[in-house]
Write an enzyme that holds these catalytic residues in place. Structure first.
Site, PDB file in Angstrom:
ATOM      1  N   GLU A 105      41.695  42.281  32.277  1.00 39.20           N
ATOM      2  CA  GLU A 105      42.058  42.434  33.682  1.00 39.20           C
ATOM      3  C   GLU A 105      43.500  42.917  33.787  1.00 39.20           C
ATOM      4  O   GLU A 105      44.439  42.144  33.528  1.00 39.20           O
ATOM      5  CB  GLU A 105      41.936  41.096  34.427  1.00 39.20           C
ATOM      6  CG  GLU A 105      42.153  41.261  35.911  1.00 39.20           C
ATOM      7  CD  GLU A 105      43.070  40.237  36.567  1.00 39.20           C
ATOM      8  OE1 GLU A 105      43.123  40.209  37.801  1.00 39.20           O
ATOM      9  OE2 GLU A 105      43.765  39.482  35.849  1.00 39.20           O
TER      10      GLU A 105
ATOM     11  N   ASP B 167      42.104  37.163  31.442  1.00 39.60           N
ATOM     12  CA  ASP B 167      42.779  37.064  32.732  1.00 39.60           C
ATOM     13  C   ASP B 167      44.240  37.495  32.599  1.00 39.60           C
ATOM     14  O   ASP B 167      44.890  37.219  31.592  1.00 39.60           O
ATOM     15  CB  ASP B 167      42.722  35.596  33.186  1.00 39.60           C
ATOM     16  CG  ASP B 167      43.297  35.379  34.564  1.00 39.60           C
ATOM     17  OD1 ASP B 167      42.762  35.965  35.512  1.00 39.60           O
ATOM     18  OD2 ASP B 167      44.279  34.616  34.689  1.00 39.60           O
TER      19      ASP B 167
END
Ligand code: ACG
Length: 479
Positions: free
Chosen positions: A230, A185
């Site tokens: 990401e 993330d």
């Protein structure tokens, strides 16, 4: 490889409390297998007070409303029996304010104080986040902390090497349980605050150094672990990280796919492929392109397309005929609806998975009422499974085709071109060659071909002696 992005809370409820859980996923593994899924990207499952789970209280735990560690081990085992991989989302850029580390820091524990970033005399407490003007400094008791993602999620301070060791332990913990990899993330945010000048500033080189060390540690434990990053940014920034991760989400491509269909413009897709899949054009793939059209932070596909299911199917045709891996957000296979007015409030794109037309039945999650996916709207597994023309069956067919042609994952893409209606490209490896033609507009087009060249078609196809009438939003694949 086809990954399914799964939000536990909304998926399937095994104990009738209305909240999706890990046992629920295990129960529905056959549904996923049948859909063609080969990997599950699990949104965060650790203890968190937020509905989405991205603010973590304890990195070494399972959210009690999702189940137990034993349930998770069982899920991994059962998934592996079906050759489905489990990739875990581990948001390590920040913690929850409720995390023990933060609470100890606030109480004055020197070790943990240095886990976070605190305001000093140089800090501009009114500094805003660059993409949406949210504040980034927040007061907790008598101190101000840096929290790029809001007032309940203080950023961790990766200037502190002790924290690097801590995060390695987190990765090891989950690897030891048997996970097949991680979705990293906010990968561009590890070093995004210049603490010398107290100003927001991306430090891509330092992020890369950090991730390289983490990845080499992870691969030392599990050499075939899949690392997915990401980095939500322009192609220029995404490129800086190329080769660092096994798979990189192709954010820019997601917009090109949707825009080309939405604006009836084949040129947009051609440009998108050329700009964002360049490594598959020149055959120099260091990171696999993670292709997708939406995720949990974004408006759902059918809502982007003003609820036109033909457009949604077209997007799937494109996704499943490009080199790279495919990532599909849960519910997109049904054309679930959902808009996002503000990226800080994403509940509306994460409504309960719709299993039944009535909205009720065994396993149906009900943690929130559905604003978009209302009963009897034809958006349910129950209804669509019976209908040959449903989005669900379309996804099954096209993922099956993709499975039969695994070589497409790493195919070379060439001769990308368009005319007024269609986009065409060739997919090649040493042994195979396909020509893909997408008609991304609503009108029918006539294309000259030889019958025996046809490998597969998706949509409306009228095959004639030396030509084919390719319906609107339809695709043909030729040898
Ligand atoms: C991840 C998760 C998300 C999660 C967090 C925090 C991070 O998927 O669910 O939030 O754990 C930024 C970050 C991403 C982040 C999203 C939500 N996603 O970079 O890591 O925010 C611009 C910025 C991006 C930004 C994006 C958001 O550049 O950095 O993403 O806007 O809209 C073109 C441009 C591109 C631009 C886009 C969109 O493509 O090239 O630069 O991106 O247009 O305009 C969760 C919750 C949050 C909560 C947090 C703690 O969802 O509400 O606060 O957890």
């Amino acid at each position: 490889m086809f990954f399914y992005e799964l939000f536990v809370r909304s998926f399937y409820d095994s104990n009738n409390d209305g909240i999706g859980d890990i046992k629920g996923i295990t129960k529905k593994l056959d549904y996923l297998k049948d859909l063609g899924v080969e990997g599950i990207w699990l949104l965060p499952i650790m203890q968190s007070a937020a509905f989405h789970g991205y603010t973590i209280i304890d990195f070494y735990s399972v959210n009690p409303s999702y189940g137990t560690m034993e349930d998770f081990k069982e899920l991994i085992e059962e998934a592996h029996k079906r050759y489905i991989k489990i990739v875990l989302d581990v948001p390590i850029n920040h913690t929850s304010v409720k995390c023990d580390w933060f609470q100890k820091a606030i109480a004055g524990d020197e070790k943990y104080k240095d886990y976070y970033i605190w305001a000093n005399e140089k800090t501009d407490l009114t500094e805003k986040r660059h993409w949406d003007d949210s504040l980034i400094w927040f007061k907790y008791k008598d101190k101000y902390f840096y929290g790029l993602f809001g007032s309940s999620s203080p950023d961790l301070n990766f200037e502190n090497k002790e924290l690097w060791r801590e995060i390695k332990n987190v990765f090891k913990f989950w690897l030891d349980l048997g996970v097949d990899g991680f979705r990293l993330d906010a990968a561009k945010h590890i070093f995004d605050y210049d603490q010398k000048n107290m100003k927001f500033k991306y430090q891509h080189e330092r992020n890369i150094e950090f991730w390289k060390e983490m990845i080499s540690y992870v691969k030392g434990i599990k050499s075939d672990a899949i690392i997915i990053s990401e980095i939500w940014d322009s192609p220029e920034v995404v490129k800086k990280y190329h080769g660092i991760f096994d798979v990189e989400f192709n954010f820019p491509l997601s917009y090109f796919i949707k825009d080309s269909i939405l604006y009836y413009d084949p040129k947009i897709l051609v440009k998108g492929i050329k700009e964002t899949l360049g490594h598959y054009i020149n055959n120099h793939v260091e990171s696999i392109s993670g292709n997708f059209f939406t995720n949990h932070d974004m408006e759902r596909l059918i809502s982007v397309f003003n609820e036109n299911p033909k457009m949604a199917k077209m997007a799937f045709n494109i996704l499943f005929t490009l080199p790279g891996y495919q990532f599909v957000f849960y519910g997109e296979e049904l054309g679930m609806r959902g808009e996002i007015i503000d990226v800080n409030f994403t509940e509306d794109s994460q409504e309960p998975m719709q299993w039944y037309e009535s909205g009720f039945g065994p396993g149906q999650t009900e943690w929130k009422g559905c604003k978009y996916n209302t009963p009897y709207s034809n958006i349910s597994v129950e209804e669509q499974i019976k209908d040959n023309k449903s989005i669900l069956n379309h996804v099954k067919n096209i993922s099956e085709f993709r499975k039969e042609n695994k070589w497409l994952d790493s195919a070379n893409i060439r001769n990308i071109a368009n005319d007024r209606f269609t986009v065409r490209y060739e997919l090649i490896n040493n042994d195979n060659k396909f020509l893909v033609i997408h008609n991304i507009k609503p009108q029918k087009v006539k294309i000259k071909i030889k019958k025996e060249e046809i490998v597969k078609g998706f949509g409306d196809l009228e095959i004639e002696e030396n030509s084919i009438k390719l319906g609107g939003y339809s695709t043909i694949i030729l040898r």
